[in-house]
Design a protein around this motif. Structure first.
Motif, mmCIF file in Angstrom:
data_model
loop_
_atom_site.group_PDB
_atom_site.id
_atom_site.type_symbol
_atom_site.label_atom_id
_atom_site.label_comp_id
_atom_site.label_asym_id
_atom_site.label_seq_id
_atom_site.Cartn_x
_atom_site.Cartn_y
_atom_site.Cartn_z
ATOM 1 N N THR A 160 -12.230 -1.993 3.190
ATOM 2 C CA THR A 160 -12.658 -2.986 2.207
ATOM 3 C C THR A 160 -12.244 -2.605 0.789
ATOM 4 O OG1 THR A 160 -14.565 -3.536 3.577
ATOM 5 C CG2 THR A 160 -14.636 -4.247 1.282
ATOM 6 N N ASP A 161 -12.457 -1.326 0.433
ATOM 7 C CA ASP A 161 -12.130 -0.889 -0.923
ATOM 8 C C ASP A 161 -10.739 -0.265 -1.030
ATOM 9 O OD1 ASP A 161 -12.701 1.343 0.533
ATOM 10 O OD2 ASP A 161 -13.930 2.316 -1.008
ATOM 11 N N GLU A 162 -10.000 -0.235 0.076
ATOM 12 C CA GLU A 162 -8.627 0.285 0.070
ATOM 13 C C GLU A 162 -7.839 -0.406 1.181
ATOM 14 O OE1 GLU A 162 -5.437 1.967 -1.370
ATOM 15 O OE2 GLU A 162 -7.381 2.302 -2.276
ATOM 16 N N PRO A 183 -9.056 -11.098 4.055
ATOM 17 C CA PRO A 183 -10.387 -10.810 4.605
ATOM 18 C C PRO A 183 -10.395 -9.740 5.693
ATOM 19 C CG PRO A 183 -10.100 -13.173 4.341
ATOM 20 C CD PRO A 183 -8.752 -12.546 4.107
ATOM 21 N N SER A 184 -9.243 -9.493 6.319
ATOM 22 C CA SER A 184 -9.169 -8.442 7.346
ATOM 23 C C SER A 184 -8.593 -7.148 6.784
ATOM 24 C CB SER A 184 -8.348 -8.923 8.543
ATOM 25 O OG SER A 184 -7.009 -9.209 8.174
ATOM 26 N N ASN A 185 -8.705 -6.973 5.464
ATOM 27 C CA ASN A 185 -8.328 -5.734 4.769
ATOM 28 C C ASN A 185 -6.826 -5.456 4.780
ATOM 29 O OD1 ASN A 185 -11.051 -5.291 4.192
ATOM 30 N ND2 ASN A 185 -11.367 -4.141 6.093
ATOM 31 N N VAL A 186 -6.034 -6.531 4.763
ATOM 32 C CA VAL A 186 -4.584 -6.424 4.569
ATOM 33 C C VAL A 186 -4.244 -7.255 3.336
ATOM 34 C CG1 VAL A 186 -2.292 -6.806 5.538
ATOM 35 C CG2 VAL A 186 -4.193 -6.185 7.060
ATOM 36 N N ASN A 187 -3.791 -6.600 2.285
ATOM 37 C CA ASN A 187 -3.486 -7.286 1.032
ATOM 38 C C ASN A 187 -1.981 -7.497 0.915
ATOM 39 O OD1 ASN A 187 -4.157 -8.523 -1.365
ATOM 40 N ND2 ASN A 187 -4.052 -6.651 -2.577
ATOM 41 N N ILE A 188 -1.596 -8.694 0.510
ATOM 42 C CA ILE A 188 -0.172 -9.048 0.481
ATOM 43 C C ILE A 188 0.202 -9.573 -0.902
ATOM 44 C CG2 ILE A 188 1.654 -10.431 1.551
ATOM 45 C CD1 ILE A 188 -0.066 -10.626 4.032
ATOM 46 N N ALA A 241 10.464 0.893 -8.179
ATOM 47 C CA ALA A 241 9.596 1.864 -7.515
ATOM 48 C C ALA A 241 8.209 1.847 -8.139
ATOM 49 C CB ALA A 241 10.202 3.264 -7.589
ATOM 50 N N GLY A 242 8.145 1.784 -9.462
ATOM 51 C CA GLY A 242 6.859 1.747 -10.142
ATOM 52 C C GLY A 242 6.061 0.508 -9.800
ATOM 53 N N THR A 243 6.732 -0.636 -9.713
ATOM 54 C CA THR A 243 6.038 -1.884 -9.374
ATOM 55 C C THR A 243 5.523 -1.837 -7.938
ATOM 56 O OG1 THR A 243 7.441 -3.091 -10.924
ATOM 57 C CG2 THR A 243 6.263 -4.393 -9.285
ATOM 58 N N ALA A 244 6.336 -1.309 -7.026
ATOM 59 C CA ALA A 244 5.906 -1.191 -5.629
ATOM 60 C C ALA A 244 4.716 -0.246 -5.502
ATOM 61 C CB ALA A 244 7.066 -0.711 -4.762
ATOM 62 N N ILE A 245 4.762 0.877 -6.225
ATOM 63 C CA ILE A 245 3.645 1.828 -6.191
ATOM 64 C C ILE A 245 2.377 1.175 -6.731
ATOM 65 C CG2 ILE A 245 2.763 3.955 -7.243
ATOM 66 C CD1 ILE A 245 5.660 5.062 -6.938
ATOM 67 N N TYR A 246 2.482 0.445 -7.811
ATOM 68 C CA TYR A 246 1.320 -0.282 -8.347
ATOM 69 C C TYR A 246 0.731 -1.229 -7.305
ATOM 70 C CZ TYR A 246 -1.070 -4.147 -10.674
ATOM 71 O OH TYR A 246 -1.966 -5.139 -10.997
ATOM 72 N N LEU A 247 1.585 -2.013 -6.648
ATOM 73 C CA LEU A 247 1.104 -2.998 -5.680
ATOM 74 C C LEU A 247 0.561 -2.365 -4.406
ATOM 75 C CD1 LEU A 247 3.788 -5.827 -5.997
ATOM 76 C CD2 LEU A 247 1.419 -5.857 -6.828
ATOM 77 N N CYS A 248 0.795 -1.066 -4.220
ATOM 78 C CA CYS A 248 0.318 -0.376 -3.023
ATOM 79 C C CYS A 248 -0.777 0.644 -3.346
ATOM 80 C CB CYS A 248 1.482 0.310 -2.315
ATOM 81 S SG CYS A 248 2.705 -0.859 -1.674
ATOM 82 N N SER A 249 -1.266 0.632 -4.575
ATOM 83 C CA SER A 249 -2.295 1.574 -5.004
ATOM 84 C C SER A 249 -3.601 0.836 -5.285
ATOM 85 C CB SER A 249 -1.842 2.317 -6.264
ATOM 86 O OG SER A 249 -1.826 1.426 -7.368
ATOM 87 N N ARG A 250 -4.665 1.587 -5.524
ATOM 88 C CA ARG A 250 -5.976 0.999 -5.811
ATOM 89 C C ARG A 250 -5.941 0.137 -7.067
ATOM 90 N NH1 ARG A 250 -10.702 4.983 -6.287
ATOM 91 N NH2 ARG A 250 -11.825 2.999 -6.397
#
Length: 256
Positions: free
Chosen positions: A137-139, A182-187, A226-235
């Motif tokens: 939920t939080d990650e 809602p199933s904890n997969v963010n796109i 790379a920075g944008t991808a890391i942002y979109l894959c981080s908390r």
């Protein structure tokens, strides 16, 4: 606020990861502690990139041809054999075709649509069990779809199927995000402008002239994507859902 941008310890899959934007994202992940699988069709180039990145961290090459459903299924089967949890899927594999509208062939339309749109949907579908297993939920786990500014503004090129496919990727990103968050997969997505790659080789021959027309006065670099991808894959991006980040040095903003 500590570690908001950390991706260390995650497991990622980067399609089209042997060169261009895919290799840039893969490098950013590997250097930041992500176990990264890269895949593409040409084994020699794929292995070369994996060997280079393995000097920086953990990078594993798996050859695939995602332009067919058989290839998507074979790659997904191999990934699910290796990993029960996948934190990050970067859907970057793509193709382009150019021809005047009067001569544009059905084969060029289908080749681009199959790889640029169909493979994104069906590979994401096949890897959903592992993505859901990794997400909390939080990650949440992450899918990042690589679109293009050509799906937003007129490309001023005869790449009709490519621009249509990238517009489809942007809408697919919104649609899937609303259904799967809602199933904890963010796109989310990224719509790059001009970065060095095989697809943009013809433009790179006139790099300085093109750069002078961009508000940023330069083309994209490794740190940008790379920075944008890391942002979109981080908390840090947990509450960003269904959006496509335009990463273009101001190209779309400057379009008239």
């Amino acid at each position: 606020m500590n570690n908001f941008f950390s991706v260390a310890g995650k497991i990622a899959v980067v399609t089209g990861g042997s060169s261009g934007i895919g290799a840039m994202i893969a490098r950013g992940f590997v250097e930041n502690g992500v176990k990264t699988y890269i895949t593409s069709r040409k084994l020699e180039q794929l292995q070369h990139t994996a060997d280079e990145l393995s000097a920086l961290g953990e990078c594993i090459a798996i050859q695939s041809d995602l332009s067919t459903m058989a290839g998507v299924d074979a790659f997904a089967d191999e990934m699910l054999k290796r990993e029960s949890k996948i934190d990050i899927l970067i859907n970057n594999a793509g193709a382009v075709w150019g021809a005047p509208i009067e001569d544009f062939p059905e084969s060029g339309w289908d080749k681009v649509m199959d790889l640029n749109v169909k493979s994104i949907f069906f590979l994401s579908k096949r890897l959903l069990p592992a993505l859901r297993e990794a997400g909390e939920t939080d990650e949440p786990s992450r899918i990042v779809n690589i679109a293009s500014v050509n799906g937003i503004t007129h490309p001023h090129m005869n790449n009709y199927s490519y621009s249509a496919s990238k517009a489809a990727v942007i809408q697919l990103t919104r649609h899937m995000a609303a259904d799967l968050r809602p199933s904890n997969v963010n796109i989310n997505g990224i719509a790059p402008g001009f970065f060095p790659s095989k697809m943009t080789k013809h433009v790179m021959e006139h790099e300085q002239k093109f750069s002078n027309n961009l508000p940023a006065r330069r083309i994209g670099e490794l740190a940008d994507v790379a920075g944008t991808a890391i942002y979109l894959c981080s908390r840090a991006s947990n509450y960003v859902c269904g959006h496509t980040v335009v990463l273009d040095g101001g190209q779309v903003a400057n379009a008239g």
